[in-house]
Write a protein that holds these residues in place. Structure first.
Motif, PDB file in Angstrom:
ATOM      1  N   LYS A  21       0.848  -1.206   0.000  1.00 35.81           N
ATOM      2  CA  LYS A  21       0.000   0.000   0.000  1.00 35.81           C
ATOM      3  C   LYS A  21       0.875   1.244   0.000  1.00 35.81           C
ATOM      4  O   LYS A  21       0.607   2.220  -0.694  1.00 35.81           O
ATOM      5  CB  LYS A  21      -0.909   0.026   1.240  1.00 35.81           C
ATOM      6  CG  LYS A  21      -2.009  -1.015   1.201  1.00 35.81           C
ATOM      7  CD  LYS A  21      -2.820  -0.949   2.480  1.00 35.81           C
ATOM      8  CE  LYS A  21      -3.555  -2.242   2.687  1.00 35.81           C
ATOM      9  NZ  LYS A  21      -4.241  -2.320   3.975  1.00 35.81           N
TER      10      LYS A  21
ATOM     11  N   THR B 225      -9.101   0.089  -5.036  1.00 34.67           N
ATOM     12  CA  THR B 225      -9.761  -0.365  -3.800  1.00 34.67           C
ATOM     13  C   THR B 225      -9.682  -1.894  -3.716  1.00 34.67           C
ATOM     14  O   THR B 225      -9.376  -2.451  -2.659  1.00 34.67           O
ATOM     15  CB  THR B 225     -11.232   0.117  -3.761  1.00 34.67           C
ATOM     16  OG1 THR B 225     -11.227   1.537  -3.853  1.00 34.67           O
ATOM     17  CG2 THR B 225     -11.937  -0.310  -2.485  1.00 34.67           C
ATOM     18  N   GLU B 226      -9.912  -2.556  -4.861  1.00 38.89           N
ATOM     19  CA  GLU B 226      -9.842  -4.028  -4.874  1.00 38.89           C
ATOM     20  C   GLU B 226      -8.407  -4.516  -4.610  1.00 38.89           C
ATOM     21  O   GLU B 226      -8.188  -5.480  -3.892  1.00 38.89           O
ATOM     22  CB  GLU B 226     -10.287  -4.568  -6.242  1.00 38.89           C
ATOM     23  CG  GLU B 226     -11.785  -4.519  -6.439  1.00 38.89           C
ATOM     24  CD  GLU B 226     -12.178  -4.714  -7.921  1.00 38.89           C
ATOM     25  OE1 GLU B 226     -13.357  -4.519  -8.215  1.00 38.89           O
ATOM     26  OE2 GLU B 226     -11.294  -5.029  -8.754  1.00 38.89           O
TER      27      GLU B 226
ATOM     28  N   PHE C 292      -5.861  -2.783  -3.136  1.00 34.24           N
ATOM     29  CA  PHE C 292      -5.286  -2.319  -1.866  1.00 34.24           C
ATOM     30  C   PHE C 292      -6.430  -2.123  -0.879  1.00 34.24           C
ATOM     31  O   PHE C 292      -6.916  -3.085  -0.336  1.00 34.24           O
ATOM     32  CB  PHE C 292      -4.445  -1.060  -2.102  1.00 34.24           C
ATOM     33  CG  PHE C 292      -3.375  -1.279  -3.141  1.00 34.24           C
ATOM     34  CD1 PHE C 292      -2.249  -2.034  -2.853  1.00 34.24           C
ATOM     35  CD2 PHE C 292      -3.524  -0.780  -4.436  1.00 34.24           C
ATOM     36  CE1 PHE C 292      -1.280  -2.291  -3.817  1.00 34.24           C
ATOM     37  CE2 PHE C 292      -2.553  -1.029  -5.406  1.00 34.24           C
ATOM     38  CZ  PHE C 292      -1.439  -1.788  -5.103  1.00 34.24           C
ATOM     39  N   ASP C 293      -6.874  -0.902  -0.671  1.00 35.90           N
ATOM     40  CA  ASP C 293      -8.087  -0.636   0.102  1.00 35.90           C
ATOM     41  C   ASP C 293      -8.576   0.768  -0.260  1.00 35.90           C
ATOM     42  O   ASP C 293      -7.901   1.492  -1.000  1.00 35.90           O
ATOM     43  CB  ASP C 293      -7.862  -0.801   1.623  1.00 35.90           C
ATOM     44  CG  ASP C 293      -6.763   0.102   2.139  1.00 35.90           C
ATOM     45  OD1 ASP C 293      -6.542   1.174   1.540  1.00 35.90           O
ATOM     46  OD2 ASP C 293      -6.127  -0.254   3.142  1.00 35.90           O
ATOM     47  N   ALA C 294      -9.732   1.139   0.261  1.00 37.33           N
ATOM     48  CA  ALA C 294     -10.355   2.403  -0.157  1.00 37.33           C
ATOM     49  C   ALA C 294      -9.481   3.605   0.220  1.00 37.33           C
ATOM     50  O   ALA C 294      -9.380   4.577  -0.533  1.00 37.33           O
ATOM     51  CB  ALA C 294     -11.734   2.534   0.467  1.00 37.33           C
ATOM     52  N   GLU C 295      -8.843   3.502   1.377  1.00 32.24           N
ATOM     53  CA  GLU C 295      -8.003   4.618   1.832  1.00 32.24           C
ATOM     54  C   GLU C 295      -6.822   4.834   0.868  1.00 32.24           C
ATOM     55  O   GLU C 295      -6.534   5.960   0.454  1.00 32.24           O
ATOM     56  CB  GLU C 295      -7.478   4.290   3.224  1.00 32.24           C
ATOM     57  CG  GLU C 295      -7.207   5.522   4.043  1.00 32.24           C
ATOM     58  CD  GLU C 295      -6.899   5.128   5.473  1.00 32.24           C
ATOM     59  OE1 GLU C 295      -5.879   4.451   5.691  1.00 32.24           O
ATOM     60  OE2 GLU C 295      -7.690   5.506   6.354  1.00 32.24           O
ATOM     61  N   THR C 296      -6.168   3.744   0.515  1.00 36.08           N
ATOM     62  CA  THR C 296      -5.038   3.827  -0.422  1.00 36.08           C
ATOM     63  C   THR C 296      -5.532   4.352  -1.772  1.00 36.08           C
ATOM     64  O   THR C 296      -4.902   5.234  -2.380  1.00 36.08           O
ATOM     65  CB  THR C 296      -4.382   2.435  -0.607  1.00 36.08           C
ATOM     66  OG1 THR C 296      -4.107   1.904   0.684  1.00 36.08           O
ATOM     67  CG2 THR C 296      -3.115   2.493  -1.424  1.00 36.08           C
TER      68      THR C 296
END
Ligand code: PEP
Length: 259
Positions: free
Chosen positions: A157, A196-197, A199-203
């Motif tokens: 990330k 998002t898929e 890593f994540d939504a924040e990244t």
């Protein structure tokens, strides 16, 4: 705080030191005594002239147009990330469509260059985009997904969020054909979903995404903030330093309105 980028890719233009001096004197004259809080201009000249691009006004940084993924050695004609870093280069354009076309660069090769830039504390500005053929066949999403998944494969990330992505549809680069705000926004949404898929939504929210392809200051909003893009990558118009500074002013103003 809202932050925008204008990346000026001078490509293989400006043919002498004298011309560079002229270019820089206009750039400095236009940008001096101004304070930019919400925008950074990254100017990317040919390698040969990088050392002339020191002492830039506030808000302007120096970028390169390419690098080689190895630090040093028997790589004739290549340029090391360490050389760039030692010359105060902060950003580097990677995987431009012209390097893919004329230099045979693949997503795998570009991935190695991204990692080298990150390792040597520079910010990679990585170009992606679909061809005219892919667009006509309605394969834009598939083409972009393939590029993103290969370029960011195995990234942590923290590595991913160091990358700036420049969405440059190949049919819009150097053509004066520009996608609609809606088309650019669709790509923005797709990239956010992919990140998002992976890593994540924040990244995903932290990865800076620019639009590039026939950008002019006269329709800057339509290809950037109205399409939720974090700025622009500019080719031909970057040969006019006052245009780049004008774009900085427009972004600064737009960011101010959002506050
Ligand atoms: C480019 O080559 O990255 C580019 C955006 O060029 P232009 O602005 O000339 O279309």
């Amino acid at each position: 705080m809202r932050k925008f980028y204008v990346v000026g890719n001078l490509k293989m233009n400006i043919l002498s030191r004298e011309e560079v001096t002229q270019y820089l004197s206009v750039l400095k004259r236009e940008a001096e005594n101004k304070h930019y809080q919400h925008v950074t201009l990254v100017v990317c000249p040919p390698f040969l002239y990088l050392s002339q691009f020191d002492d830039l006004p506030q808000g302007i940084a120096k970028g390169a147009q390419n690098l080689f993924s190895e630090k040093s050695g028997a790589y004739t004609g290549e340029i090391s990330p360490v050389m760039l870093k030692n010359d105060n280069v902060e950003y580097v354009i990677l995987g431009h469509s012209e390097r893919r076309r004329y230099g045979g660069e693949t997503n795998e090769m570009i991935r190695g260059k991204i990692l080298a830039a990150i390792k040597h504390h520079m910010t990679p500005i990585v170009c992606i985009g679909e061809t005219e053929k892919e667009r006509r066949a309605e394969e834009t999403d598939r083409a972009l997904e393939l590029q993103i998944k290969t370029l960011f494969s195995g990234f942590s990330k923290s590595q991913a969020e160091r990358v700036i992505v420049a969405y440059e549809p190949l049919w819009a680069v150097g053509t004066d054909v520009v996608p609609t705000t809606g088309e650019i926004l669709q790509v923005r949404v797709l990239l956010r979903k992919l990140f998002t898929e992976m890593f994540d939504a924040e990244t995903a929210g932290r990865i800076v995404i620019l639009y590039g392809g026939s950008v002019k200051s006269s329709f800057l909003g339509a290809v950037s903030w109205e399409a939720e893009m974090d700025g622009v990558l500019v080719g031909r118009e970057s040969l006019f330093p006052y245009e780049l500074v004008k774009m900085m002013g427009l972004f600064e103003e737009a960011a101010g309105k959002e506050l």
